[in-house]
Design a protein around this motif. Structure first.
Motif, PDB file in Angstrom:
ATOM      1  N   GLU A  56      86.630 -21.157 -48.983  1.00  0.00           N
ATOM      2  CA  GLU A  56      85.807 -22.340 -48.688  1.00  0.00           C
ATOM      3  C   GLU A  56      86.459 -23.649 -49.116  1.00  0.00           C
ATOM      4  O   GLU A  56      85.957 -24.719 -48.782  1.00  0.00           O
ATOM      5  N   SER A  57      87.544 -23.569 -49.893  1.00  0.00           N
ATOM      6  CA  SER A  57      88.223 -24.819 -50.272  1.00  0.00           C
ATOM      7  C   SER A  57      88.935 -25.348 -49.022  1.00  0.00           C
ATOM      8  O   SER A  57      89.258 -24.592 -48.108  1.00  0.00           O
ATOM      9  N   ARG A  58      89.154 -26.671 -49.010  1.00  0.00           N
ATOM     10  CA  ARG A  58      89.844 -27.228 -47.840  1.00  0.00           C
ATOM     11  C   ARG A  58      91.330 -27.449 -48.118  1.00  0.00           C
ATOM     12  O   ARG A  58      91.979 -28.259 -47.452  1.00  0.00           O
ATOM     13  N   ALA A  59      91.858 -26.752 -49.119  1.00  0.00           N
ATOM     14  CA  ALA A  59      93.300 -26.831 -49.367  1.00  0.00           C
ATOM     15  C   ALA A  59      94.035 -26.260 -48.152  1.00  0.00           C
ATOM     16  O   ALA A  59      93.601 -25.259 -47.562  1.00  0.00           O
ATOM     17  N   HIS A  60      95.139 -26.875 -47.783  1.00  0.00           N
ATOM     18  CA  HIS A  60      95.963 -26.368 -46.677  1.00  0.00           C
ATOM     19  C   HIS A  60      96.396 -24.932 -47.016  1.00  0.00           C
ATOM     20  O   HIS A  60      96.805 -24.661 -48.153  1.00  0.00           O
ATOM     21  N   PRO A  61      96.301 -24.003 -46.056  1.00  0.00           N
ATOM     22  CA  PRO A  61      96.646 -22.599 -46.364  1.00  0.00           C
ATOM     23  C   PRO A  61      98.062 -22.438 -46.921  1.00  0.00           C
ATOM     24  O   PRO A  61      98.301 -21.584 -47.790  1.00  0.00           O
ATOM     25  N   GLU A  62      98.996 -23.279 -46.460  1.00  0.00           N
ATOM     26  CA  GLU A  62     100.364 -23.174 -46.983  1.00  0.00           C
ATOM     27  C   GLU A  62     100.428 -23.683 -48.435  1.00  0.00           C
ATOM     28  O   GLU A  62     101.209 -23.172 -49.233  1.00  0.00           O
ATOM     29  N   TYR A  63      99.592 -24.646 -48.773  1.00  0.00           N
ATOM     30  CA  TYR A  63      99.462 -25.108 -50.168  1.00  0.00           C
ATOM     31  C   TYR A  63      98.985 -23.927 -51.028  1.00  0.00           C
ATOM     32  O   TYR A  63      99.542 -23.637 -52.095  1.00  0.00           O
ATOM     33  N   GLN A  64      97.964 -23.212 -50.539  1.00  0.00           N
ATOM     34  CA  GLN A  64      97.463 -22.060 -51.300  1.00  0.00           C
ATOM     35  C   GLN A  64      98.558 -21.012 -51.478  1.00  0.00           C
ATOM     36  O   GLN A  64      98.755 -20.467 -52.568  1.00  0.00           O
ATOM     37  N   ARG A  65      99.324 -20.760 -50.391  1.00  0.00           N
ATOM     38  CA  ARG A  65     100.396 -19.758 -50.486  1.00  0.00           C
ATOM     39  C   ARG A  65     101.455 -20.192 -51.493  1.00  0.00           C
ATOM     40  O   ARG A  65     101.936 -19.389 -52.287  1.00  0.00           O
ATOM     41  N   ARG A  66     101.814 -21.474 -51.461  1.00  0.00           N
ATOM     42  CA  ARG A  66     102.866 -21.964 -52.372  1.00  0.00           C
ATOM     43  C   ARG A  66     102.444 -21.806 -53.839  1.00  0.00           C
ATOM     44  O   ARG A  66     103.255 -21.440 -54.680  1.00  0.00           O
ATOM     45  N   ILE A  67     101.186 -22.135 -54.137  1.00  0.00           N
ATOM     46  CA  ILE A  67     100.831 -22.060 -55.560  1.00  0.00           C
ATOM     47  C   ILE A  67     100.654 -20.608 -56.009  1.00  0.00           C
ATOM     48  O   ILE A  67     100.932 -20.274 -57.150  1.00  0.00           O
ATOM     49  N   LEU A  68     100.257 -19.728 -55.074  1.00  0.00           N
ATOM     50  CA  LEU A  68     100.180 -18.308 -55.446  1.00  0.00           C
ATOM     51  C   LEU A  68     101.566 -17.729 -55.706  1.00  0.00           C
ATOM     52  O   LEU A  68     101.733 -16.812 -56.507  1.00  0.00           O
TER      53      LEU A  68
END
Ligand SMILES: Cc1cc2nc3c(=O)[nH]c(=O)nc-3n(C[C@H](O)[C@H](O)[C@H](O)COP(=O)(O)O)c2cc1C
Length: 329
Positions: free
Chosen positions: A198-210
């Motif tokens: 539900e967050s509006r973080a860009h999916p690639e942003y989420q992948r990078r921080i993971l």
């Protein structure tokens, strides 16, 4: 005061309001509906009233909270909160006695996020109903200068009986239990909720921080607001920072002289990310959100707290609340 009763919560967990579009009504509604405190990040004033109404409709009977990110707050934001009858306001990165008095006079419960005992005392003196004690392991901008659990006793002392929530390093039920055992009334998580559907973080942003194996403190993304923040590396930091986050001279000087940009109208500020190509060292605080170009993750701030090093995946906000609740899974 029983914080859970006052804020209509089932569990002592709050989602941090993350500005620039990261924490919108979808996230705050899902968190509130799951029994925790959902918080809208600062958004253009014209959209705030509608977002508050959306959370209220989606999570009836729950409190609605808004984060006022003080360097960017204008009168219209406050009017929108008061006009929509928001229940809770969280002040971040600034303390304003008159603002707190105005909100309190309308029955709004005011929490102030602080990172030092001095800030905590000032917040209380200005009328805060409670404090959020932020530790230096937190993601995003940093008020905190010491680890959260070390700072907590100082914040509790300054709070003089008012509730204190702990922010920074909260990613599991064990973290919540440790905070409660140490005297916190509840916890605040940002990075955990950034990594939700539900967050509006860009999916690639989420992948990078993971995928990151390190977070660090810098001031690189300081155009208009040269305050320290915790991020993971990307092309921009590799080009303009040393490994420990120290910023090269030119962007440091540009950021230092850019304070007035924080007063730009929202519509203009939102366009600054499009100008960030890496060729010029102009880096605003706006993080990559859904709908931005994929390349934005190379040139915009990838805010993340230390917890991302142990978080494994993007999950639903409901699941995140369940995992953070004491005794939860
Ligand atoms: C992506 C991101 C954006 C944030 N934006 C804000 C903000 O707009 N206002 C604010 O007061 N705090 C903001 N914070 C800080 C949070 O309020 C909170 O202190 C922090 O997330 C706690 O640390 P954690 O990330 O380890 O959970 C942000 C944090 C993150 C990770």
């Amino acid at each position: 005061m029983d914080l859970l009763d006052r804020l209509h919560l089932d569990v002592p967990v709050a989602q941090a309001g993350m500005g620039g579009g990261l924490a919108g009504p979808e996230l705050a509604t899902a968190v509130a509906a799951a029994g925790a405190l959902g918080t809208l990040g600062l958004a253009p004033a014209a959209m705030l009233g509608q977002a508050i109404a959306q959370v209220r409709d989606g999570a009836p009977g729950r409190a609605v909270a808004v984060n006022l990110l003080m360097p960017f707050v204008r009168r219209a934001h406050v009017d929108a909160c008061v006009g929509a009858g928001v229940d809770v306001v969280v002040l971040g990165f600034g303390i304003d006695r008159r603002l707190i008095e105005r909100l309190a006079s309308r029955g709004v419960f005011v929490l102030v996020m602080v990172g030092t005992e001095q800030q905590a005392r000032r917040a209380v003196a200005c009328g805060a109903d409670g404090l959020i004690a932020q530790g230096c392991e937190a993601g995003g901008h940093l008020a905190g200068v010491t680890p959260a659990l070390s700072f907590l006793p100082h914040a509790i002392r300054a709070a003089a009986g008012r509730p204190v929530l702990l922010a920074g390093g909260i990613a599991s039920a064990a973290d919540t239990s440790a905070a409660l055992t140490a005297g916190a009334d509840a916890v605040v998580a940002g990075s955990r909720f950034l990594l939700t559907t539900e967050s509006r973080a860009h999916p690639e942003y989420q992948r990078r921080i993971l995928a990151a194996d390190k977070t660090f403190r810098t001031t690189l993304f300081g155009l208009g607001w040269p305050a320290p923040h915790r991020v993971v590396a990307n092309d921009a930091t590799r080009a303009w920072c040393s490994a420990d986050g120290r910023v090269a001279l030119i962007p440091r000087l540009i950021n230092r002289g850019s304070g007035l940009l924080a007063k730009l109208p929202d519509s203009v500020a939102a366009k600054t990310v499009g100008l960030q190509t890496g060729r010029l060292p102009l880096f605003s605080p706006i993080a990559p959100t859904v709908g931005m170009a994929d390349s934005s993750v190379d040139h915009a701030a990838l805010y993340a707290g230390e917890t991302v090093l142990r978080l494994k995946s993007v999950i639903s906000a409901r699941q995140a609340v369940a995992e953070l609740a004491p005794g939860g899974q």
